[in-house]
Design an enzyme around this catalytic site. Structure first.
Site, short mmCIF file in Angstrom:
data_model
loop_
_atom_site.label_atom_id
_atom_site.label_comp_id
_atom_site.label_asym_id
_atom_site.label_seq_id
_atom_site.Cartn_x
_atom_site.Cartn_y
_atom_site.Cartn_z
N GLY A 9 0.86 -1.19 0.00
CA GLY A 9 0.00 0.00 0.00
C GLY A 9 0.89 1.23 0.00
O GLY A 9 1.51 1.55 1.00
N MET A 13 0.97 7.73 3.11
CA MET A 13 1.51 7.20 4.37
C MET A 13 2.42 6.00 4.12
O MET A 13 3.50 5.90 4.69
CB MET A 13 0.36 6.82 5.32
N GLY A 14 1.96 5.09 3.27
CA GLY A 14 2.75 3.89 2.98
C GLY A 14 4.06 4.24 2.30
O GLY A 14 5.13 3.71 2.64
N VAL A 74 -3.01 0.28 4.02
CA VAL A 74 -4.13 0.48 3.09
C VAL A 74 -5.32 1.00 3.89
O VAL A 74 -5.26 1.09 5.11
CB VAL A 74 -4.48 -0.82 2.32
N ALA A 76 -8.49 1.50 6.05
CA ALA A 76 -9.09 0.67 7.10
C ALA A 76 -10.37 0.05 6.56
O ALA A 76 -11.01 0.61 5.67
CB ALA A 76 -9.39 1.53 8.33
N SER A 128 1.29 7.32 14.51
CA SER A 128 0.87 8.72 14.54
C SER A 128 1.97 9.65 14.08
O SER A 128 3.15 9.39 14.27
CB SER A 128 0.46 9.14 15.96
N GLY A 130 1.14 11.75 11.08
CA GLY A 130 0.79 12.21 9.74
C GLY A 130 1.87 11.86 8.73
O GLY A 130 2.75 11.03 8.99
N LYS A 184 -3.88 3.89 20.15
CA LYS A 184 -3.86 4.90 19.09
C LYS A 184 -5.22 5.61 19.01
O LYS A 184 -5.29 6.82 18.81
CB LYS A 184 -3.52 4.27 17.73
N HIS A 187 -5.29 8.03 21.75
CA HIS A 187 -4.42 9.13 21.33
C HIS A 187 -5.22 10.13 20.50
O HIS A 187 -5.17 11.34 20.71
CB HIS A 187 -3.24 8.58 20.52
N ASN A 188 -5.99 9.61 19.55
CA ASN A 188 -6.77 10.50 18.70
C ASN A 188 -7.87 11.22 19.47
O ASN A 188 -8.15 12.38 19.21
CB ASN A 188 -7.36 9.72 17.52
N GLU A 191 -6.24 13.91 21.12
CA GLU A 191 -5.94 14.90 20.07
C GLU A 191 -7.17 15.80 19.83
O GLU A 191 -7.05 17.03 19.76
CB GLU A 191 -5.56 14.13 18.80
N LYS A 262 -12.76 12.03 10.77
CA LYS A 262 -12.79 10.75 10.07
C LYS A 262 -13.27 9.61 10.96
O LYS A 262 -13.39 8.49 10.50
CB LYS A 262 -11.41 10.44 9.50
C1 6PG Z 1 -2.16 11.04 13.78
C2 6PG Z 1 -3.55 11.51 13.51
C3 6PG Z 1 -4.10 10.83 12.32
C4 6PG Z 1 -5.56 11.05 12.10
C5 6PG Z 1 -6.06 12.37 11.80
C6 6PG Z 1 -7.55 12.19 11.75
O1 6PG Z 1 -1.98 10.59 14.88
O2 6PG Z 1 -1.30 11.14 12.92
O3 6PG Z 1 -4.34 11.21 14.61
O4 6PG Z 1 -3.97 9.45 12.52
O5 6PG Z 1 -5.91 10.32 10.96
O6 6PG Z 1 -5.58 13.35 12.60
O7 6PG Z 1 -8.26 13.03 12.47
P1 6PG Z 1 -9.66 13.56 11.97
O8 6PG Z 1 -10.68 12.62 12.54
O9 6PG Z 1 -9.67 14.91 12.55
O10 6PG Z 1 -9.70 13.54 10.49
#
Ligand code: 6PG
Length: 478
Positions: A9, A13-14, A74, A76, A128, A130, A184, A187-188, A191, A262
Site C-alpha cells: 500500500g 503514508m505507505g 491500506v 481501514a 501517529s 501524519g 492509538k 491518542h486521537n 488529540e 474521520k
Molecule cells: C495522527 C492523527 C491521524 C488522524 C487524523 C484524523 O496521529 O497522525 O491522529 O492518525 O488520521 O488526525 O483526524 P480527523 O478525525 O480529525 O480527520
C-alpha cells in the site's frame, strides 16, 4: 530473498513509511501496491531508497527474508481484510503481518485471532504523526503477540521518532492483539480534546479578550515555551499568524468554521460509553465538531436570538487565566484518556504500562508535548495511580490553576462564548473532588420508579423502600 521488511500500500503514508524504513541502516525494503504503476513510480522517484519492487503478492513474499515481515498501509476496513487474506495465502507460519492503518481495535482483535489460527502473527500498530511523521519518525503503538516484537521491534525502533529528552525511540510493545490500535484510538481522542481546548482558548482571547489573531499567535508562541509546550500549540501559532494572501484577512477568518472528522474521536467516545468511562472532555470535543457541522440549524437558530449577553470586561490578567484554564483542562483530557486506556486494558486483558505509553507519545505523534514526561513520572512513582490528578504533581498543578479555571468558565458563560470542553473538564474535576454527588438522589429516583435498590452509607447491603405503600425499607440481597 533480499529484503528484511516489506510495505504493502503505497499511498502517501505507505510511501513515506517505506522511504523512512529504507533510509535506516540495515534495512532493505520490498514494496507492493495493487497497481504496479505506483510501485514503479515510487522506486523511480527515490532511487536512493534501493527499493525491491514487486508486482505480485507471491513475488513480494519471495523477496522477504524469514520470518517475513510486512507492514500494510491500506484503507481501514474491507481493503485491509482483502490484503490480509492475500498475504495469508503467500506467507508461512511465523511470518508477521503488521497493520499500520487506523483500524478499529475490535477489528484488530478479530483479525489477530483469524491470522493466528493460520499460524501467522498479526500486529495492529497505531502510527501517529501524519505524512511528515511517517517519513521522518512517527510514534508507533504496536499490539499483537509479544513474540513478534523480537523481530519487529528493532525495525520499528529504527524508524520511530526519538524523544528529545533521552533519545529513546517512540515505540513499545503496548499489549497483545488490539492494544496498539486501542491506544492509538485514545491518542486521537486526546488529540480531539487538545484541539478543541486550544480552539476555545483562542475564541475567548479573541471575543472576550479583544485580541487579534496575530496577537493570539504571539501568546501561543510564548505559551509554547512553558508547561504547554507541544506540537499542537506550536502549529496553532503558525495558523493564527498566517494571513490569507488573496484577501489579506487573517487566514483563520477565511476558513469555513466547520470541523471535519474521520471517526477515530467518535470511536473513542463510543468505546468509553460502552465501558462507562467518563471521557467528557473528549466527548465535548467530538460534539463540538458535530455542532459546527449543523449549518442549517445554526442558520435557523441565529435569527431567533434577539439579545446577546453583554461582553464582560476583562483586564490583561485574562490571558494568564485562559492559559491556566487550558492547562488544567488539558491535564483532565489526559487523565480521562489514561483512565480509558487502563479500563480498556482491564476489559480486554491487556498488560498496558501507562508510563510507557506516555513516553512513546513524547515525540513523533500529533499530541507530542513536554508534559508527557510528567505523566510518565507520575506513573513511574505509582504504577497503580487511580487518576492522573491524584498524583501529587498534577494535583498541585490543577489546584494552582483552580481559581483561574473557574473565572474563565464563568466568563465564557457570561459572555455567551461556548467553552464546552473547558466546562466539562472543570465539572469532571469537581465531580471527583466532591464529598457527595447527587447520584444518591438518582438512586432514590431509580428505586422509586423501578425498585432498582440502593446502598446505604451506614450499613452494607442492597435496599428497597416501598414507595407506593407505607415506605418501609427491606433488604433485598439477604
Ligand atoms: C495522527 C492523527 C491521524 C488522524 C487524523 C484524523 O496521529 O497522525 O491522529 O492518525 O488520521 O488526525 O483526524 P480527523 O478525525 O480529525 O480527520
Amino acid at each position: 530473498a533480499s529484503a528484511n521488511i516489506g510495505v504493502v500500500g503505497l499511498a502517501v503514508m505507505g510511501a513515506n513509511l517505506a522511504r523512512n524504513l529504507a533510509s535506516r541502516e540495515g534495512n532493505t525494503v520490498a514494496i507492493y501496491n495493487r497497481s504496479p504503476e505506483r510501485t514503479n513510480n515510487l522506486a523511480a522517484a527515490h532511487p536512493e531508497a534501493g527499493f525491491v519492487t514487486t508486482e505480485t503478492m507471491q513475488e513480494f513474499a519471495d523477496s522477504l527474508q524469514r520470518p517475513r515481515t510486512a507492514i500494510i498501509m491500506v484503507q481501514a476496513g474491507k481493503a485491509t481484510d482483502a490484503v490480509i487474506d492475500q498475504l495469508c495465502e503467500v506467507f508461512e507460519p511465523g511470518d508477521i503481518i503488521v497493520d499500520g492503518g487506523n483500524a478499529l481495535f475490535d477489528d484488530t482483535i478479530r483479525r489477530e485471532r483469524a491470522v493466528r489460527e493460520r499460524g501467522l502473527h498479526f500486529v495492529g500498530a497505531g502510527i501517529s504523526g501524519g505524512e511528515e511523521g511517517a517519513l521522518n519518525g512517527p510514534s508507533i503503538m504496536p499490539g499483537g503477540p509479544a513474540e513478534s516484537y523480537e523481530t519487529l521491534g528493532p525495525i520499528l525502533e529504527s524508524i520511530a521518532a526519538r524523544a528529545p529528552e533521552d533519545g529513546t525511540p517512540c515505540v513499545t510493545h503496548v499489549g497483545t492483539d488490539g492494544a496498539g490500535h486501542f491506544v492509538k484510538m485514545v491518542h486521537n481522542g486526546i488529540e480531539y480534546a487538545d484541539m478543541q481546548l486550544i480552539g476555545e482558548a483562542y475564541d475567548l482571547l479573541r471575543r472576550v479578550g479583544g485580541l487579534e489573531p496575530a496577537q493570539i499567535a504571539d501568546m501561543f508562541a510564548e505559551w509554547n515555551r512553558g508547561d504547554l509546550e507541544s506540537y499542537l500549540i506550536e502549529i496553532t501559532a503558525e495558523v493564527l499568524r498566517h494571513v490569507d494572501p488573496e484577501t489579506n484577512a487573517p487566514f483563520v477568518d477565511i476558513i469555513v468554521d466547520r470541523a471535519g472528522m474521520k471517526g477515530t474521536g467518535t470511536w473513542t467516545v463510543q468505546t468509553a460509553l460502552s465501558l462507562a468511562v467518563p471521557v467528557s472532555g473528549i466527548g465535548e470535543a467530538v460534539f463540538a465538531r458535530g455542532v459546527s457541522g449543523r449549518t442549517a440549524q445554526r442558520e435557523a437558530v441565529r435569527p431567533t436570538i434577539t439579545s446577546r449577553p453583554e461582553m464582560p470586561v476583562v483586564d490583561e490578567s485574562f490571558v494568564e487565566d485562559v492559559r491556566l484554564a487550558l492547562y488544567a483542562s488539558k491535564v483532565i483530557a489526559y487523565a480521562q484518556g489514561f483512565d480509558l486506556i487502563l479500563s480498556g486494558a482491564e476489559e480486554y486483558g491487556w498488560d498496558i504500562n501507562p508510563g510507557a505509553v506516555a513516553k512513546i507519545w513524547r515525540a513523533g505523534c500529533i499530541i507530542r508535548a513536554r508534559f508527557l514526561n510528567r505523566i510518565a513520572d507520575a506513573y513511574g512513582r505509582d504504577p497503580q495511580l487511580q487518576s492522573l490528578i491524584a498524583d501529587p504533581y498534577f494535583a498541585g498543578e490543577v489546584a494552582a490553576s483552580d481559581a483561574a479555571w473557574r473565572r474563565v468558565v464563568a466568563t465564557a458563560a457570561y459572555a455567551g462564548v461556548p467553552a464546552p470542553a473547558f466546562g466539562a473538564s472543570l465539572s469532571y474535576y469537581d465531580s471527583l473532588a466532591s464529598d457527595r454527588l447527587p447520584a444518591a438522589l438518582i438512586q432514590g429516583q431509580r428505586d422509586f420508579f423501578g425498585a432498582h435498590t440502593y446502598g446505604r452509607v451506614d450499613k452494607p447491603g442492597a435496599f428497597h423502600t416501598d414507595w407506593s405503600g407505607d415506605r418501609t425499607e427491606r433488604r433485598t440481597d439477604a
